[in-house]
Design a protein around this motif. Structure first.
Motif, PDB file in Angstrom:
ATOM      1  N   THR A 181       0.821  -1.217   0.000  1.00  9.36           N
ATOM      2  CA  THR A 181       0.000   0.000   0.000  1.00  9.36           C
ATOM      3  C   THR A 181       0.854   1.264   0.000  1.00  9.36           C
ATOM      4  N   LEU A 182       1.537   1.493  -1.119  1.00  9.82           N
ATOM      5  CA  LEU A 182       2.387   2.679  -1.279  1.00  9.82           C
ATOM      6  C   LEU A 182       1.666   3.732  -2.127  1.00  9.82           C
ATOM      7  N   GLY A 183       2.161   4.987  -2.004  1.00  8.67           N
ATOM      8  CA  GLY A 183       1.705   6.031  -2.931  1.00  8.67           C
ATOM      9  C   GLY A 183       0.517   6.857  -2.487  1.00  8.67           C
ATOM     10  N   LEU A 184      -0.078   6.523  -1.350  1.00  6.81           N
ATOM     11  CA  LEU A 184      -1.198   7.344  -0.871  1.00  6.81           C
ATOM     12  C   LEU A 184      -0.687   8.649  -0.271  1.00  6.81           C
ATOM     13  N   GLY A 185       0.608   8.637   0.046  1.00  6.94           N
ATOM     14  CA  GLY A 185       1.285   9.791   0.652  1.00  6.94           C
ATOM     15  C   GLY A 185       2.736   9.394   0.848  1.00  6.94           C
ATOM     16  N   PRO A 186       3.493  10.169   1.614  1.00  7.47           N
ATOM     17  CA  PRO A 186       4.904   9.820   1.839  1.00  7.47           C
ATOM     18  C   PRO A 186       5.046   8.436   2.486  1.00  7.47           C
ATOM     19  N   PRO A 187       6.209   7.782   2.279  1.00  7.47           N
ATOM     20  CA  PRO A 187       6.402   6.455   2.860  1.00  7.47           C
ATOM     21  C   PRO A 187       6.398   6.490   4.387  1.00  7.47           C
ATOM     22  N   GLU A 188       5.913   5.390   4.976  1.00  2.00           N
ATOM     23  CA  GLU A 188       5.810   5.266   6.440  1.00  2.00           C
ATOM     24  C   GLU A 188       6.254   3.869   6.844  1.00  2.00           C
ATOM     25  N   VAL A 189       6.564   3.725   8.112  1.00  4.57           N
ATOM     26  CA  VAL A 189       6.922   2.399   8.626  1.00  4.57           C
ATOM     27  C   VAL A 189       5.890   1.950   9.652  1.00  4.57           C
TER      28      VAL A 189
END
Ligand SMILES: [Zn+2]
Length: 280
Positions: free
Chosen positions: A168-176
């Protein structure tokens, strides 16, 4: 055209941080990353076919296997980049999706980066053996990753230094997903993001779902998941809003840049001998 493209690559790869670390990595241009994202299909068998072609085109045809998974029509796709050591870094992302939407965010965004990350890393010798896995059956209960993990021998588990999962990438900045991440892997990721001056934060998602890294953590393999979910974007998940239009392309490209640098960094730092304990 090809020559010009290569030139562009060189400029991209020598960021000041990378220089400071003596690390160089290869990045593909944003146009290509966007084009591969747009190759999604609403049909999981077509997604499997597209990924197989992308891995082959990236040069992995001779090291590509497709282990079948019980109760799922599509197999896992496993592409190996041999390193100078048998110690392994696993990079995973599921390619199946929920039919409500196009499944671009969840999780073609992650799966489509696997061949690209392989392509970037294979341009130079690597120390660890990299194992790229496009998982099937995640939405059915992590069936592909469970099958892969259950099939690993004790030695293979012991040789697995890290599992880096993208979902689930690309909805906003990368997160962990920090609360379920190996602390050393999380610290390294935050360090790389910080050095690259990328917006980065921790968002824990155990209240809303699970993902394939959990299967590796189950066998004590240091694991980490990179995602982009927030409270605001959560409604996109498993809905008809999961379309290409939901992807913020610059954030998606930043996520790719971060993972590419991170894998190169891990390959380097995890192979260096631990610093000697100070003499008492
Ligand atoms: Zn997912």
């Amino acid at each position: 055209m090809r020559r010009q493209f290569v030139a562009a690559l060189m400029v991209l790869s020598l960021s000041s941080w990378a220089c400071a670390q003596g690390i160089s990595y290869t990045l593909l241009g944003q146009t290509l990353i966007d084009a591969r994202l747009k190759l999604f299909s609403r049909n999981d068998s077509e997604r499997e076919t597209t990924l197989r072609k992308m891995f082959s085109d990236a040069g992995c045809a001779d090291h590509l296997s497709e282990p079948a998974v019980k109760h799922v029509k599509q197999p896992n796709l496993v592409c190996i980049l041999p390193g100078t050591s048998a110690e392994a870094i696993l990079v995973g992302a599921h390619f199946d999706h929920i039919d409500a939407g196009d499944g671009v965010v969840d999780n073609w965004s992650g799966a489509a980066l696997l061949p690209t990350l392989y392509e970037g890393l294979r341009s130079k010798p690597v120390r660890h053996t990299f194992i790229f896995i496009a998982f099937t059956g995640e939405e059915k209960g992590e069936l592909g990753s469970a099958s892969y993990v259950n099939g690993m021998s004790k030695d293979e588990v012991a040789l697995s230094r890290a599992m880096v999962n993208m979902d689930t990438l690309g909805l906003g900045p990368p997160e962990v997903w920090l609360s379920h991440a190996d602390p050393n892997l999380a610290r390294a990721l935050a360090g790389v993001a910080n050095a690259m001056k990328l917006p980065f934060r921790a968002v824990n998602v155990e209240q809303v779902g699970s993902t394939d890294s959990e299967q590796f953590a189950r066998r004590k393999i240091p694991s980490i998941t990179i995602h982009s979910l927030t409270q605001e974007t959560l409604p996109v998940l498993h809905s008809r809003r999961d379309q290409i239009s939901a992807v913020r392309l610059n954030d998606y490209y930043d996520s790719y840049r971060l993972v590419a640098a991170y894998l190169t960094y891990l390959d380097r730092v995890m192979s260096e001998p631990a610093p000697a304990a100070p003499a008492k």
